[in-house]
Design an enzyme around this catalytic site. Structure first.
Site, PDB file in Angstrom:
ATOM      1  CG  HIS A  67      -2.162   1.045   1.218  1.00 22.54           C
ATOM      2  ND1 HIS A  67      -1.893   2.197   1.323  1.00 22.54           N
ATOM      3  CD2 HIS A  67      -3.355   0.707   1.059  1.00 22.54           C
ATOM      4  CE1 HIS A  67      -3.030   3.154   1.201  1.00 22.54           C
ATOM      5  NE2 HIS A  67      -3.872   2.139   0.958  1.00 22.54           N
TER       6      HIS A  67
ATOM      7  CB  SER B  12      -5.255   6.534   0.213  1.00 21.23           C
ATOM      8  OG  SER B  12      -4.884   5.285   1.225  1.00 21.23           O
TER       9      SER B  12
ATOM     10  CG  HIS C 115     -11.420  21.681 -51.180  1.00 21.06           C
ATOM     11  ND1 HIS C 115     -12.351  20.832 -50.679  1.00 21.06           N
ATOM     12  CD2 HIS C 115     -12.193  22.942 -51.521  1.00 21.06           C
ATOM     13  CE1 HIS C 115     -13.482  21.774 -50.268  1.00 21.06           C
ATOM     14  NE2 HIS C 115     -13.438  22.584 -50.933  1.00 21.06           N
TER      15      HIS C 115
ATOM     16  CB  SER D 133      17.698  11.936 -45.913  1.00 21.01           C
ATOM     17  OG  SER D 133      17.860  10.738 -46.647  1.00 21.01           O
TER      18      SER D 133
ATOM     19  NE  ARG E  13      11.197  14.506 -32.660  1.00 22.92           N
ATOM     20  CZ  ARG E  13      12.399  14.739 -33.041  1.00 22.92           C
ATOM     21  NH1 ARG E  13      12.915  15.936 -32.617  1.00 22.92           N
ATOM     22  NH2 ARG E  13      13.235  14.105 -33.602  1.00 22.92           N
TER      23      ARG E  13
ATOM     24  CB  SER F 239      -4.999   2.960  -9.315  1.00 26.07           C
ATOM     25  OG  SER F 239      -4.009   3.295  -8.945  1.00 26.07           O
TER      26      SER F 239
ATOM     27  NE  ARG G  24       0.430   3.931  -9.926  1.00 32.48           N
ATOM     28  CZ  ARG G  24       0.820   4.262  -8.798  1.00 32.48           C
ATOM     29  NH1 ARG G  24       1.712   4.970  -8.346  1.00 32.48           N
ATOM     30  NH2 ARG G  24      -0.260   3.957  -7.823  1.00 32.48           N
TER      31      ARG G  24
END
Length: 488
Positions: A90, A116, A163, A293, A307, A338, A342
């Site tokens: 825990h 908790s 377009h 490249s 990216r 949980s 996380r």
């Protein structure tokens, strides 16, 4: 001498490492989701809880105990906590015991009356609020950089596309305002979430505050004050009026919606730039020693914008996790949220942070090629001007239907020659040779001036920046000027 095994020399390369954490995230956002900040925030919550309980009359809590806890708030004995967690299975109780070992006097009152979720959920809200403020800073700087770009190129005429086909003329600065507007909408959404984020507070085991009612001998006013004062001390003026064991996971979904929206804006921006990159009109930064490249040395791939698009898709797709989690919670809580939270919540923030760093780096150093842009404008302008030519010829006494058919015919013939034989656009020459257009022949050069076809685009840039953007930048002027270090 026996040679060392490579595995023993550097074990970190023999286990999975998160690319987000290793390659992309800024130090600021990385620390925001670090174990140190998480668990020091837990300890701060325990300290504030104890202080407030003492102030409201709990005599079992002493000043000495609180001072002892404060001494170790940021000095976390992770190894001890890890050993406890292996034993008790825990995480919260493991850290209660670890904190208690450092604070033996305070050990009996740590976590008094709490569940908790008091530390887990409240800390998550604090950390996500911090994260949103970090993202807000990045967005404001992107907008500020786009303002500089839009002002510089507000009058640079370029082809506008619908377009992805040449449609009418606009300006480079006006197009930048379209990117800017999306990011400003994101700022408004982000600001709304920051300002209206509600704290879970001190609600007890399943949200009824029963443990605190027992602690304060059924004094409801003190129990309500505890909830309010703990939240205020942790930086929240607004509190969830009711909660189960956890705060409603709808808050996670709302926050992820904003992050998804930011990703959508960044993706749209990066897509436009990738298309312009191919046209050689505008390019993202390219380093002097950068390799485009491994096989084609001449290439200048738009890898930064690619990216951005890649991270954006990850963020957008991950948002579905929070939607599902919000919708499938049972009654006061279930634990199937949980492991998902996380992973999902930190990674959405980290990915958004990394994505915005790249966008900012791109915007601050874009390369624009006016001659290429002008060449493309001139190639398409005769077609774009056809309606104006028709209107001017009719005003001079021509037959609208007859002239329309001739323009349609010349346009189709020209397009065919361009596509099938690679010839230049000779549409205007065909018009000039037609006696039915002779009355406006001498005026064609004036009619064909590109600035006649941009409408209010340059003024729209000026008006938008002064009327919409400037007030936002003034409001957040303290956030402008952050240094962003681009991570490969």
């Amino acid at each position: 001498m026996k040679k060392k095994n490579n595995r023993s020399m550097d074990k970190k390369y023999h286990k999975y490492q998160s690319p987000l954490a290793e390659r992309y995230v800024s130090e600021e956002m990385s620390y925001n989701f670090s174990d140190h900040l998480k668990y020091s925030t837990w300890r701060k919550l325990w300290i504030v809880l104890a202080e407030t309980e003492k102030a409201l009359g709990i005599k079992a809590i002493s000043r000495k105990q609180i001072d002892e806890m404060k001494k170790f708030q940021d000095n976390i004995n992770f190894d001890v906590a890890r050993k406890h967690e292996l034993r008790v299975k825990h995480d919260v109780m493991a850290h209660v015991h670890a904190f208690g070992e450092q604070c033996p006097a305070a050990s009996p009152i740590i976590h008094l009356g709490a569940t908790s979720a008091f530390v887990q959920d409240n800390a998550d809200l604090i950390i996500m609020k911090n994260g949103m403020n970090i993202l807000l800073k990045k967005l404001i700087n992107i907008i500020d950089a786009l303002v500089v770009f839009a002002r510089e190129y507000k009058g640079l005429i370029t082809l506008g596309y619908t377009h992805y086909q040449p449609a009418q003329l606009t300006t480079v600065g006006k197009r930048a305002c379209l990117w800017m507007q999306d990011f400003i909408i994101d700022v408004e959404d982000l600001e709304n979430r920051i300002d209206n984020l509600r704290f879970r507070g001190a609600k007890g085991t399943i949200g009824t505050q029963n443990s605190f009612m027992t602690l304060f001998n059924r004094d409801e006013e003190k129990v309500k004050l505890l909830d309010k004062q703990v939240s205020k001390k942790m930086g929240f003026d607004k509190i969830l009026p009711v909660a189960g064991q956890v705060y409603t996971r709808k808050l996670d979904s709302q926050i992820s919606d904003v992050l998804s929206g930011i990703a959508q804006s960044a993706h749209k921006f990066s897509n436009d730039l990738r298309l312009l990159h191919n046209l050689r009109e505008i390019e993202e930064p390219f380093g002097k020693k950068q390799i485009g490249s491994s096989a084609m040395p001449y290439k200048r791939n738009p890898m930064r914008c690619e990216r951005v698009a890649s991270l954006a898709r990850y963020i957008i797709c991950n948002g579905l996790n929070t939607d599902f989690t919000s919708s499938v919670q049972w009654f006061e809580r279930t634990l199937d949220d949980s492991a998902n939270r996380r992973l999902v919540l930190p990674e959405m923030f980290v990915a958004t942070d990394a994505m915005l760093d790249i966008v900012l780096g791109v915007v601050r150093d874009l390369s624009v090629y006016p001659k290429v842009i002008e060449k493309r404008v001139n190639e398409e302008l005769p077609f774009l001007a056809s309606e104006s030519i028709l209107m001017e010829a009719v005003k001079a006494g021509g037959n609208r239907q007859k002239l329309h058919e001739k323009i349609r015919k010349y346009s189709m013939e020209t397009v065919t020659l361009i596509k099938e034989e690679g010839l230049d656009n000779d549409f205007i020459e065909r018009v000039k040779k037609d006696k039915d257009f002779a009355v406006i022949k001498e005026r064609l050069d004036d009619i064909l001036k590109p600035e006649n076809f941009t409408g209010r685009a340059p003024k729209q840039v000026t008006e938008y920046i002064s009327g919409v953007v400037a007030p936002i930048l003034r409001k957040f002027k303290k956030l402008i000027g952050v240094n962003i270090e681009f991570k490969v």
